[in-house]
Scaffold this active site. Structure first.
Site, PDB file in Angstrom:
ATOM      1  N   CYS A 113     -34.687 -21.660 -16.746  1.00  0.00           N
ATOM      2  CA  CYS A 113     -34.736 -20.466 -17.611  1.00  0.00           C
ATOM      3  C   CYS A 113     -34.504 -19.155 -16.856  1.00  0.00           C
ATOM      4  O   CYS A 113     -33.986 -18.209 -17.444  1.00  0.00           O
ATOM      5  CB  CYS A 113     -36.040 -20.441 -18.392  1.00  0.00           C
ATOM      6  SG  CYS A 113     -36.130 -21.809 -19.574  1.00  0.00           S
ATOM      7  N   HIS A 253     -40.096 -14.025 -19.638  1.00  0.00           N
ATOM      8  CA  HIS A 253     -39.368 -15.093 -20.321  1.00  0.00           C
ATOM      9  C   HIS A 253     -40.170 -15.513 -21.556  1.00  0.00           C
ATOM     10  O   HIS A 253     -41.393 -15.648 -21.501  1.00  0.00           O
ATOM     11  CB  HIS A 253     -39.183 -16.269 -19.361  1.00  0.00           C
ATOM     12  CG  HIS A 253     -38.637 -17.480 -20.022  1.00  0.00           C
ATOM     13  ND1 HIS A 253     -37.560 -17.432 -20.884  1.00  0.00           N
ATOM     14  CD2 HIS A 253     -39.013 -18.790 -19.971  1.00  0.00           C
ATOM     15  CE1 HIS A 253     -37.300 -18.647 -21.325  1.00  0.00           C
ATOM     16  NE2 HIS A 253     -38.169 -19.480 -20.789  1.00  0.00           N
ATOM     17  N   ASN A 283     -37.803 -20.070 -27.716  1.00  0.00           N
ATOM     18  CA  ASN A 283     -37.431 -20.027 -26.295  1.00  0.00           C
ATOM     19  C   ASN A 283     -35.928 -20.301 -26.173  1.00  0.00           C
ATOM     20  O   ASN A 283     -35.488 -21.431 -26.324  1.00  0.00           O
ATOM     21  CB  ASN A 283     -38.247 -21.087 -25.535  1.00  0.00           C
ATOM     22  CG  ASN A 283     -37.892 -21.158 -24.060  1.00  0.00           C
ATOM     23  OD1 ASN A 283     -36.937 -20.544 -23.600  1.00  0.00           O
ATOM     24  ND2 ASN A 283     -38.666 -21.932 -23.314  1.00  0.00           N
TER      25      ASN A 283
HETATM   26  C1  LIG Z   1     -45.940 -27.540 -25.241  1.00  0.00           C
HETATM   27  C2  LIG Z   1     -47.171 -26.687 -25.531  1.00  0.00           C
HETATM   28  C3  LIG Z   1     -46.865 -25.702 -26.640  1.00  0.00           C
HETATM   29  C4  LIG Z   1     -48.290 -27.608 -25.991  1.00  0.00           C
HETATM   30  O1  LIG Z   1     -49.422 -26.826 -26.295  1.00  0.00           O
HETATM   31  P1  LIG Z   1     -50.873 -27.300 -25.902  1.00  0.00           P
HETATM   32  O2  LIG Z   1     -51.842 -26.383 -26.546  1.00  0.00           O
HETATM   33  O3  LIG Z   1     -50.897 -27.454 -24.407  1.00  0.00           O
HETATM   34  O4  LIG Z   1     -50.958 -28.657 -26.638  1.00  0.00           O
HETATM   35  P2  LIG Z   1     -51.246 -30.091 -25.989  1.00  0.00           P
HETATM   36  O5  LIG Z   1     -50.042 -30.520 -25.189  1.00  0.00           O
HETATM   37  O6  LIG Z   1     -52.587 -30.044 -25.326  1.00  0.00           O
HETATM   38  O7  LIG Z   1     -51.301 -30.956 -27.271  1.00  0.00           O
HETATM   39  C5  LIG Z   1     -52.373 -30.845 -28.169  1.00  0.00           C
HETATM   40  C6  LIG Z   1     -52.090 -31.796 -29.302  1.00  0.00           C
HETATM   41  O8  LIG Z   1     -51.070 -31.253 -30.126  1.00  0.00           O
HETATM   42  C7  LIG Z   1     -50.063 -32.238 -30.345  1.00  0.00           C
HETATM   43  N1  LIG Z   1     -48.774 -31.566 -30.529  1.00  0.00           N
HETATM   44  C8  LIG Z   1     -47.816 -31.292 -29.609  1.00  0.00           C
HETATM   45  N2  LIG Z   1     -46.792 -30.691 -30.207  1.00  0.00           N
HETATM   46  C9  LIG Z   1     -47.096 -30.556 -31.505  1.00  0.00           C
HETATM   47  C10 LIG Z   1     -46.438 -30.001 -32.600  1.00  0.00           C
HETATM   48  N3  LIG Z   1     -45.230 -29.438 -32.521  1.00  0.00           N
HETATM   49  N4  LIG Z   1     -47.056 -30.004 -33.794  1.00  0.00           N
HETATM   50  C11 LIG Z   1     -48.261 -30.552 -33.930  1.00  0.00           C
HETATM   51  N5  LIG Z   1     -48.944 -31.117 -32.919  1.00  0.00           N
HETATM   52  C12 LIG Z   1     -48.375 -31.115 -31.719  1.00  0.00           C
HETATM   53  C13 LIG Z   1     -50.118 -33.094 -29.114  1.00  0.00           C
HETATM   54  O9  LIG Z   1     -49.548 -34.365 -29.396  1.00  0.00           O
HETATM   55  C14 LIG Z   1     -51.595 -33.177 -28.847  1.00  0.00           C
HETATM   56  O10 LIG Z   1     -52.153 -34.129 -29.707  1.00  0.00           O
HETATM   57  P3  LIG Z   1     -53.290 -35.132 -29.178  1.00  0.00           P
HETATM   58  O11 LIG Z   1     -54.425 -34.228 -28.758  1.00  0.00           O
HETATM   59  O12 LIG Z   1     -53.572 -35.970 -30.358  1.00  0.00           O
HETATM   60  O13 LIG Z   1     -52.687 -35.856 -28.028  1.00  0.00           O
HETATM   61  C15 LIG Z   1     -47.634 -25.929 -24.253  1.00  0.00           C
HETATM   62  O14 LIG Z   1     -48.114 -26.855 -23.315  1.00  0.00           O
HETATM   63  C16 LIG Z   1     -46.529 -25.139 -23.634  1.00  0.00           C
HETATM   64  O15 LIG Z   1     -46.054 -24.184 -24.199  1.00  0.00           O
HETATM   65  N6  LIG Z   1     -46.132 -25.482 -22.407  1.00  0.00           N
HETATM   66  C17 LIG Z   1     -45.066 -24.787 -21.722  1.00  0.00           C
HETATM   67  C18 LIG Z   1     -43.746 -25.203 -22.277  1.00  0.00           C
HETATM   68  C19 LIG Z   1     -42.644 -24.317 -21.828  1.00  0.00           C
HETATM   69  O16 LIG Z   1     -42.786 -23.147 -21.781  1.00  0.00           O
HETATM   70  N7  LIG Z   1     -41.489 -24.922 -21.525  1.00  0.00           N
HETATM   71  C20 LIG Z   1     -40.326 -24.241 -21.173  1.00  0.00           C
HETATM   72  C21 LIG Z   1     -40.486 -23.522 -19.885  1.00  0.00           C
HETATM   73  S1  LIG Z   1     -39.041 -22.610 -19.554  1.00  0.00           S
END
Ligand SMILES: CC(C)(COP(=O)(O)OP(=O)(O)OC[C@H]1O[C@@H](n2cnc3c(N)ncnc32)[C@H](O)[C@@H]1OP(=O)(O)O)[C@@H](O)C(=O)NCCC(=O)NCCS
Length: 326
Positions: A113, A253, A283
């Site tokens: 990114c 970002h 994003n």
């Molecule tokens: C991906 C992200 C949004 C997940 O958020 P989070 O609060 O950490 O959520 P978790 O991964 O702990 O997941 C919590 C629950 O939500 C669920 N979940 C994930 N995506 C979901 C969605 N789109 N809708 C509903 N539930 C979802 C997961 O399966 C998990 O369920 P479980 O507890 O039954 O296993 C977050 O980790 C994130 O933004 N990470 C950085 C990603 C990023 O920026 N990438 C690009 C970098 S350039």
């Protein structure tokens, strides 16, 4: 010599996809996406649009803004993670689309990114050294095609777009003050698109395991991102003797609103100075910073002389920051 932005332009596809649209085919909800990411809607390219198409429109707008013609450009660098194809470089396809074929150098730069940040730093060195006068730097993505529409953990996060700048010599103490670039390959596994390269060429197995789509360890990427926002920003501020209160606009970002808020808090910058566009565009990877920059300019918020701190992080894992006087 000071190197800065002579022209700026962006292009965001017209097609809006809301969280409610995603609810129709994914086990997700508007409420989950809003509260966990801050995203309300994103833009997605049409089927017939690829990264070079978006990039070319943004580039033409930047050229027009700089009052320059395609033949005035000495080099085109496209920062992207979703090139039209593995080769040729998307920058060569952009060169043809903007009418600069055979008139300048062109290459892609892949740095996750922070691709636009890296490409701006690289491009600015050519101007600073006197090798080139005008460098066109583009951050462009149709990154949604690299996401698995059956994977709610990644698909909901991304959007498409492009932003471009023409770099050249600037006066009145404007332009790039300094930069920081960083990479840590030991944690590269947290964000990858495993197949399609020389390690894992396309095969039936690839098709079955869907490894031609992005695989992400969201939690690890989250932690890295929050840490890097404050770490490299502080390094850059210290190095340049800049006080936090001197910053007019902080453009992080746009990966997740919670990352932005946590990063800003760790750094100690108030949210009034933080540019947020993720609610509308999701994003858009390497496009997110130039698109955000153009957004605040169009809104009339970005003024000449403003001190802007841009920070990005992503696959690699990489991070990069630029301090620039607009
Ligand atoms: C991906 C992200 C949004 C997940 O958020 P989070 O609060 O950490 O959520 P978790 O991964 O702990 O997941 C919590 C629950 O939500 C669920 N979940 C994930 N995506 C979901 C969605 N789109 N809708 C509903 N539930 C979802 C997961 O399966 C998990 O369920 P479980 O507890 O039954 O296993 C977050 O980790 C994130 O933004 N990470 C950085 C990603 C990023 O920026 N990438 C690009 C970098 S350039």
């Amino acid at each position: 010599m000071k190197v800065g932005v002579l022209g700026l332009g962006s292009y965001i596809p017209e097609k809006v996809v809301t969280n409610h649209d995603l609810e129709k085919f994914l086990d997700t909800s508007d409420e989950w996406i809003r509260t966990r990411t801050g995203i309300v809607e994103r833009r997605i390219a049409n089927e017939n649009e690829a990264t070079s198409d978006l990039a070319s429109i943004a580039a033409k707008r930047a050229l027009e803004d700089a009052n320059l013609k395609p033949e005035d450009i000495d080099l085109i660098i496209v920062g992207t993670n979703s090139p039209d194809m593995l080769y040729p470089a998307t920058a060569c396809l952009v060169q043809e689309k903007i009418g600069a074929s055979g008139k300048c150098a062109a290459f892609d730069l892949q740095a996750g990114c922070p691709g636009f940040i890296y490409a701006t730093v690289v491009g600015s060195q050519f101007v600073k050294s006197g090798a080139y006068k005008h460098v066109l730097v583009i951050g462009a993505e149709v990154i949604t095609r690299m996401m698995d529409p059956t994977d709610r953990g990644t698909y909901v996060l991304f959007g498409d777009g492009a932003g471009a700048v023409v770099l050249g010599e600037v006066e009145d103490n404007r332009g790039i003050v300094d930069f920081e670039l960083y990479a840590d390959g030991s944690i590269a596994e947290h964000l990858t698109l495993p197949a399609g390269g020389s390690r894992k060429p396309f095969s039936e197995e690839v098709l079955k395991e869907r490894s031609y789509f992005t695989k992400m360890n969201g939690g690890e990427v989250f932690k890295f991102s929050v840490r890097e926002i404050s770490r490299i920003s502080k390094k850059l501020l210290d190095k340049t003797g800049t006080k936090l209160e001197d910053i007019d606009w902080f453009i992080p970002h746009q990966a997740n609103l919670r990352i932005i808020q946590a990063g800003a808090e760790k750094l100690g910058i108030p949210m009034e100075k933080v540019v947020v566009t993720i609610d509308k565009f999701g994003n858009s990877s390497a496009a997110s910073i130039p698109v955000s920059l153009d957004t605040i300019r169009k809104e009339g918020k970005l003024k000449r002389g403003d001190l802007v701190l841009m920070v990005s992080f992503g696959a690699g894992m990489t991070s990069g920051a630029i301090l620039m006087r607009w």
